[in-house]
Design an enzyme around this catalytic site. Structure first.
Site: not given
Ligand SMILES: [Zn+2]
Length: 672
Positions: A144, A305
């Site tokens: 991320e 995810e």
């Protein structure tokens, strides 16, 4: 591609004798890929140059015995304590000048040369060790990127790097002064060494400098990613590289990041950001995030995810309702995901994410989440296999720009005006009518899109204006709105034209004045109907444009608020105000009637319809985000492929999948 469903797995969090049990349960559930290792640097390199991949090797082997391959994450989002002890200058500095410390994650400065060397050493060893392992099929670089870096990093290393970035861009200090308008408040620089990062100032900072700083920060992340990608491609070719992005996060340009990847990935947590006013989450915002990540490469992506349980760090959201975990996963597939990886396999017993629950609860015995997702995988695996590689047909596009987003964040005009929610104003209205949306950027080819919505074109260049003119002249339908063409790309107000600068002729109007709706509501009339508006009113003087809606209040009541102008073979809509949903819905109806864009199906509120096209077939996904059953009117030509029979009733948080082989959105009728 052979992978359909996966999970994020952290064997280092669990006893070794559990690994084989986990692998077997994963296989039984239908998992064929796991992502591992992205936060475990300290385990694999406990001291400088001392590598211990034995545990990871063993976990990979155990998984492989069950037919499960893996993606490995480079762990650079969490440098170990021994690195920080040796090089404390790696820790980032915030805009107040305070250094942030070890104990969380993302405690790294991405320009710091010592950190680059630590990263180079680890990533090289990691890549070499797994280069020939057939069960390691891909890499995820860092985690991320941009997360936690909203106000980082203002350290001396980043300032040096910023000065170099400015030298590369402008060449001379005189050009910087000109671009930034430093004549104001005596900000002229005589040497690059005087330029600092835009740390906290006594008063507001120079908006031109702030815009360049935001561009630089995005470029720095891109450089850090490329630095690792180069190592991985050299040392371990023939494995894919992806990155887990975060929807509308604005810290790095995801279009540019995706250029470095084999495919983009998204982290999708519908309940991760609890919104009480929307009963937990907004399906349109989730859909928009998925569409943005697909649009970043204009091709299918992965969800790396996917929420698989109740989530939160210190404070939690609601637990997913029965059916919601599958519904949310299917929403990813419906918007272009080719694989869904569930985060995480088992809820962690330690650390910050103890309550970011996984498929299994803390005690490891399967419960509702496991059973629901196992059933979901069994039900949808063959559907996902069929649609892999496909994307939606071209209908409506939204011009998405990180530059415009940065400019709005620097000067939002109205306290509640934010770029993402402004873009969503248009996206949500299209989503409510089940009209497919792609996000495009300035440099993309716009031909083929029937409608191009360009919100908040605050920064305008001659070349962008020319491209807009060419698109419309050839028959395109363009939407521009308030604060269009105000500034040049240096964030300096344009002084050589009327608002909207450079596109005034295209819009067939001039904006002669404007009104910020601070602490007040506004209204427009369209036909005999009144609609509420918000945030801003452009006061418009039309030239060739035709008014559609008129202001209904203030001294400019009766003047145009929304106009349309014929130009060449196409037309341009100008929206001088912030449309609330009722007005946006009216606007979308206008576009359906006059621009040839088509809803997939009229559905009850909260029922979403999307499609993917492949080899002449159209796959249609109908998702009921409501807490109650809904009935849809599916056309006869839609053949169900979800083994739920002919019925058109969709249970709470349920879905249907159909296929049609002719008619709606065939290859020929989707062309402009
Ligand atoms: Zn730094």
């Amino acid at each position: 591609m052979k992978y359909l469903f996966g999970t994020d797995y952290y064997p280092e969090h669990w006893p070794r004798d559990r690994w084989a049990i986990d692998a077997r349960m994963m296989r039984e559930m239908g998992i064929s890929i796991v992502r591992m290792a992205e936060f475990s640097w300290a385990k694999w390199e406990p001291a400088e140059g001392v590598f211990h991949f034995e545990d990871l090797d063993e976990a990979i082997e155990i998984l492989a015995k069950e037919g499960i391959d893996c993606i490995l994450g480079t762990p650079t989002a969490a440098p170990p304590a021994w690195i920080i002890q040796k090089n404390p200058e790696i820790q980032p500095v915030d805009s107040h000048g305070h250094r942030l410390h070890f104990g969380g994650r993302h405690h790294d400065c991405q320009s710091n040369l010592a950190y680059r060397e630590h990263s180079r050493r680890f990533v090289t060893a990691f890549a070499r060790h797994y280069a020939d392992n057939p069960h390691v099929v891909g890499w995820q670089i860092d985690n991320e990127l941009g997360n936690s870096h909203g106000d980082l990093c203002f350290c001396p290393s980043c300032e040096d790097r910023f000065r170099q970035w400015l030298k590369d861009k402008y060449g001379t200090i005189e050009q910087v002064n000109k671009a930034w308008g430093t004549a104001f408040w005596s900000q002229d620089y005589s040497d690059f060494s005087q330029i600092t990062a835009p740390k906290d100032t006594v008063t507001g900072h120079n908006p031109s400098q702030q815009l360049d700083w935001k561009r630089f920060c995005s470029d720095l992340v891109l450089d850090f990613h490329r630095f690792q990608a180069d190592i991985l491609r050299k040392e371990a070719p023939n494995k894919f590289i992806t990155h887990n992005m975060m929807g509308f996060s604005d810290k790095v340009d995801y279009f540019k990041l995706t250029e470095q990847l084999d495919f983009a990935s998204q982290d999708q947590y519908p309940g991760g950001h609890f919104q009480p006013e929307h009963n937990g989450y907004r399906a349109d915002e989730q859909a928009g995030a998925l569409d943005l990540i697909r649009s970043a490469g204009h091709k299918p992506f992965w969800v790396m995810e996917q929420q698989s349980g109740i989530t939160g760090w210190e404070i939690l959201g609601r637990t997913p309702r029965p059916g919601q975990l599958g519904l949310w996963a299917l929403q990813g597939i419906a918007h272009g995901a080719d694989a869904i990886v569930f985060f995480r396999w088992r809820s962690c017993t330690m650390g910050t994410e103890q309550y970011w629950h996984g498929i299994l609860p803390h005690h490891g015995v399967p419960g509702r989440y496991y059973q629901e997702l196992k059933q979901f995988i069994a039900d949808t695996g063959s559907i996902l296999e069929q649609v892999q590689g496909s994307v939606p047909a071209k209908e409506a596009a939204i011009l998405f720009s990180y530059d415009q987003e940065y400019a709005m964040a620097i000067q939002p005009h109205h306290p509640d005006l934010k770029y993402q929610s402004h873009v969503m104003r248009y996206y949500s209205a299209l989503h409510r009518r089940n009209i497919p949306v792609e996000f495009v950027r300035e440099e993309d080819d716009w031909s083929g899109w029937k409608l191009l919505i360009a919100p908040f074109q605050f920064l305008m260049s001659m070349s962008l204006a020319d491209k807009m003119r060419a698109y419309v002249r050839q028959g395109g339908r363009l939407v521009l709105d308030f604060r269009c063409g105000v500034k040049d790309t240096h964030n300096i107000a344009i002084m050589t034209d009327n608002l909207p600068c450079y596109v005034s002729d295209l819009c067939g109007l001039k904006v002669v004045e404007y009104d910020c709706l601070r602490d007040t509501d506004g209204a427009v009339s369209w036909g005999n109907q009144n609609y509420p508006i918000e945030f801003w009113n452009d006061i418009i003087q039309t030239d060739t444009a035709m008014p559609l809606a008129l202001y209904a209040r203030e001294f400019y009541a009766g003047t145009p608020a929304i106009t349309v102008n014929q130009y060449g073979e196409g037309s341009v809509y100008y929206i001088g105000t912030g449309m609330k949903p009722e007005l946006a819905d009216r606007m979308v109806q206008e576009w359906i009637d006059h621009c040839g864009i088509r809803p997939l199906l009229e559905t009850p509120h909260g029922v979403e319809v999307t499609h993917r096209k492949k080899n002449g077939s159209t796959y249609i996904f109908v998702l009921n985000h409501n807490a109650e059953e809904r009935v849809i009117e599916a056309p006869e030509s839609w053949q169900p492929i979800d083994s739920k029979g002919k019925g058109t009733d969709i249970p709470a948080y349920g879905y249907r999948v159909y296929i049609l082989t002719c008619g709606l959105y065939t290859d020929t009728d989707s062309k402009l």
